[in-house]
Scaffold this active site. Sequence first.
Site, short mmCIF file in Angstrom:
data_model
loop_
_atom_site.label_atom_id
_atom_site.label_comp_id
_atom_site.label_asym_id
_atom_site.label_seq_id
_atom_site.Cartn_x
_atom_site.Cartn_y
_atom_site.Cartn_z
N GLU A 116 0.78 -1.23 0.00
CA GLU A 116 0.00 0.00 0.00
C GLU A 116 0.82 1.28 0.00
OE1 GLU A 116 -3.96 -0.82 2.28
OE2 GLU A 116 -2.35 -1.91 3.26
N1 MCN Z 1 7.10 -8.06 -0.28
C1 MCN Z 1 8.44 -8.38 -0.41
N2 MCN Z 1 9.36 -7.73 0.36
C2 MCN Z 1 9.01 -6.75 1.23
C3 MCN Z 1 7.66 -6.40 1.34
C4 MCN Z 1 6.71 -7.10 0.59
O1 MCN Z 1 8.79 -9.21 -1.24
N3 MCN Z 1 9.92 -6.15 1.95
C5 MCN Z 1 6.08 -8.76 -1.09
C6 MCN Z 1 5.23 -9.71 -0.26
O2 MCN Z 1 5.80 -10.98 -0.19
C7 MCN Z 1 3.91 -9.69 -1.01
C8 MCN Z 1 3.85 -8.30 -1.59
O3 MCN Z 1 5.17 -7.80 -1.59
O4 MCN Z 1 3.89 -10.63 -2.03
C9 MCN Z 1 2.95 -7.37 -0.77
O5 MCN Z 1 3.19 -7.59 0.58
P1 MCN Z 1 2.36 -6.89 1.75
O6 MCN Z 1 2.56 -5.45 1.68
O7 MCN Z 1 2.62 -7.60 3.01
O8 MCN Z 1 0.83 -7.10 1.33
P2 MCN Z 1 -0.14 -8.36 1.42
O9 MCN Z 1 0.55 -9.59 0.97
O10 MCN Z 1 -0.87 -8.36 2.69
O11 MCN Z 1 -1.11 -7.97 0.20
C10 MCN Z 1 -2.09 -7.00 0.33
C11 MCN Z 1 -1.71 -5.65 -0.24
C12 MCN Z 1 -2.93 -4.85 -0.23
S1 MCN Z 1 -3.53 -4.43 1.27
C13 MCN Z 1 -3.62 -4.59 -1.39
S2 MCN Z 1 -5.08 -3.73 -1.36
C14 MCN Z 1 -3.09 -5.01 -2.63
C15 MCN Z 1 -1.68 -5.32 -2.62
O12 MCN Z 1 -1.16 -5.79 -1.55
N4 MCN Z 1 -3.85 -5.40 -3.64
C16 MCN Z 1 -3.25 -5.90 -4.77
N5 MCN Z 1 -1.09 -5.58 -3.78
C17 MCN Z 1 -1.83 -5.96 -4.86
N6 MCN Z 1 -1.23 -6.41 -5.98
C18 MCN Z 1 -2.00 -6.87 -7.00
N7 MCN Z 1 -1.41 -7.33 -8.08
N8 MCN Z 1 -3.35 -6.90 -6.92
C19 MCN Z 1 -3.99 -6.43 -5.86
O13 MCN Z 1 -5.30 -6.50 -5.80
#
Ligand code: MCN
Length: 909
Positions: free
Chosen positions: A868
């Site tokens: 986000e």
């Molecule tokens: N990640 C990583 N290294 C980090 C941080 C994150 O590799 N230091 C990777 C994570 O492994 C994950 C991704 O980035 O695959 C996002 O991680 P995170 O921020 O923890 O989010 P969530 O997995 O909880 O996913 C939800 C978040 C939200 S709230 C929305 S809304 C959202 C989003 O991610 N909607 C999406 N990304 C999206 N991406 C796509 N393609 N489609 C959506 O609907």
Amino acid sequence: MLKKILNINGLKRTVIVSPEISLADVLRKQLFLTGTKVGCGKGECGACNVILDGKVVRSCIVRMKRVPDEAEITTIEGIGSQDDLHDIQFAWMIHGAAQCGFCTPGFIVSAKALLDQNNNPTREEVRAWFQKSRNVCRCTGYIPLVDAVMEAAKLMRGEVTRKQLWLKLPEGASLVGTEAVRPSACAKVTGTWEFGADLGLTLPEDTLHIKLVQATVSHANIISIDTTDAETMPGVYRVLTYKDVKGTNRINGLAFPSNKGDGLERPILNDKKIFQFGDAIAMVLADTPTHAEDAAKKVIVEIEELPAYMSAPAAMAEDAIEIHPGTPNIYFETKVVKGEETAPLMESLPYVVEDDLYVGRQPHLPIEPDVGFAYFDEEGKLIIHSKSIALHFHALMIAEGIGLPLDKVMIVQNPTGGTFGYKFSPTIEALLAVAAMDTGKPVYLEFNMYQQITYTGKRSPFWMHVKLGADKFGKLQALETDWSCDHGPYCEFGDLVTTRGSQFIGAGYKIDNIRGEGRTVATNHGWGSAFRGFGSPQALFASEQMMDELAIKMDVDPLELRYDNALREGEVTPNGCKLDVYVIPQLLDKIRPYYAKAKENDKEKNKNSENKRYGSAISVLMYSCGLDGADSSEAWVEITKKGVTVANSWEDHGQGADMGTLTMAHETLRKAGYEPEDIKLILNDMNFTPNSGPAGGSRSNVLTGNATRVACENLLEGLKKDDGTYRDYDEQIAEGKPTRYDGKWTAPCTACDVETGQGDPFPVYMYGVLLAEVEVDMTTGKTHVDKLTCISDVGTIINKLLVDGQILGGLVQGIGLALYEDFEDLKKHTTLTGCGIPQIKDVTDDITLLYLETPRPLGPYGAAGAGEMPLSSPHSAIISAIYNACGVRITHLPAYPDKVLAGIKKLNK
Ligand code: MCN
Ligand code: FES
Ligand code: FES
């Protein structure tokens, strides 16, 4: 009927078809070539693109009567398979170009047609081709897609080999921070990743198709619902209304205790009232979708229309009636009380700015419309398959409403074509449940894009008034905030998103004295659901704009004003809590040279230009990881004969939950010699996977990453021998030791007090700074974002492809939020194009991503989240860049050309 012989993917196929049916339907439903996806169904998104006699066509709008006999058709299945990938598919994988994967087959098919005629295109030619082929992607920001085509062209020209491009890690090496390709990529690029509508085609013959009878007004009393005629229509099995719902017929919105409503405002099928356009009043269940649709038109709903309150100010007016009788339209209030009273301080400060700001009802616009199905399993459990990104939450939110004990409700996430947060709320789960419970049969419901856009939740608009004051040294001293959150008629998570106003207006800066008051307002516009950024794009727009206005007032550089006031070690947020790491000054340091260069360029370009003006500006991006307070997540792992199975409910919108889980597990298990291919994933099926919480609040990488790490550590502990080595499966069994271990991780946090906004709600935060450079056409008011430079700190990068993808996709949604996207006009904003989805021509190809990797004390292997942050305030940089270009500040988003032009004309008067 027509008999056609078609040459599909090199095979002659005979089909008997109706002349009016679309080629997409024939491919998918008669030939089961489900790699061709249907998104908009109206020729706007290119998800259905196929090659017909050498030309790319949108198969959803090609009627079979127009398809020549013996036509040569190529679908994604004809381009390559999992065992025999085409160069384009290979390149798509290694560039992380398939996030959710729903648009992927359509893009790859288009790219194939381009490269067949020109294997050495320029980036501009690729972009123009995708624009012409109407390919739209909501996840990636387009750049990785163009990168993939350029790479595929090189492969096809023989300038590089796959071997050179494929990441081959040495044995035992860590996956962390690499560009390893996500496990689901191969299925996505071959069109074999089975989305809900694909799985729907595999359901048993007696499956009933559901179509809804939906409200066509925004606010009304329901006098009667007459289903008699509909029931006699051909193929109809049942017509269901609220009377057929066995439970309370309410979704549980999980309201805060201080919410004046009970959280049970949202009906499953509307009974007494209509609260918003698109509300579901009845469901027709029939043997075919067409029969169900025809019968739905015969349901007669008698209503008494009521005044519709389509914005927070309208619903707050003195004479407005209660939308939910018995609950005031302002149903939740929260405050910020930090430091000294601000009113006397403001009087004494030399620099004070104030303004009204508005961030609107941004529509999510996933390319895959909502879809799901339900059935009872052999044990009498109700199994619901949907796009849910909050499996356990959703079961809890619907169980009482449908009238089933919680332990009988199992939700499974289908492969999902993007949600961007709308699926944080249940949508069709309860409808599917009611239908399956009434009939005992499998039931299927798919929305078209119109229903997707008009029925599902939207970003909650914030109406904000903000006042910010600094002393003579330019140090921020006082902040006053007032915000009204228009949450539509349904309360779920409305209180929560309203608290984001207290947490993020002013976030990132040292401001010791704050007074603020926010409220959640029920209206009759589309219900508010989570949208990427969840309140921070609203809150940060206000404070970032005020920082720019203050800098102008003080005649200082906005970057330096930010630098001087950015939080430093030990200083506290508007909630009075410390940050996890203090990196904003460093991020500003890194962007400073890019910013200086951009300003120079603007000056140069403005010298030689009359009709076009150029400007640049920055904004600080910041958001939290986690749900407020003691958020927690669970996972389990099991050693098996073949390796290790890892299970969690890290729901996947498209962001890469599979790769996140694999990397976290592998990083822990590699100590015992496990390689990535030894790890099997079981994700997102409540029958098997534990409560990991929702994939919202950018929480999963931290919360579920930690839970997965802990489960793997527990396994290793359980496998450990006295000599420090690890038992294998046979040894573990022989010694009678457990094979399965659980992991749980809880954030050591406290939610904010609603009376003061003070607390310590989140374990980890994400930070960034964005530099936006824009061009404004002074004759039309049209803005184009020419270039973005973003520096992010999301802690340790777990997977580089995922993080780049998250940031690019989020930034481009920020361009949309700033310039194009809205859901306000119920007549106009009902298609992807009407809602302003950015097409490739609207998006710059010039985005630079920079990183600082500051390990987070509480993040797994030092990682924060990423999802986000990139959409937290990119729109603010764009809006201020417009101001710097032409002197017009748009405070009510989006900055449509007519608004900018009106501002220009006003200035010229
Ligand atoms: N990640 C990583 N290294 C980090 C941080 C994150 O590799 N230091 C990777 C994570 O492994 C994950 C991704 O980035 O695959 C996002 O991680 P995170 O921020 O923890 O989010 P969530 O997995 O909880 O996913 C939800 C978040 C939200 S709230 C929305 S809304 C959202 C989003 O991610 N909607 C999406 N990304 C999206 N991406 C796509 N393609 N489609 C959506 O609907
Ligand atoms: Fe055919 Fe969108 S263009 S589904
Ligand atoms: Fe393009 Fe999701 S990857 S829409």
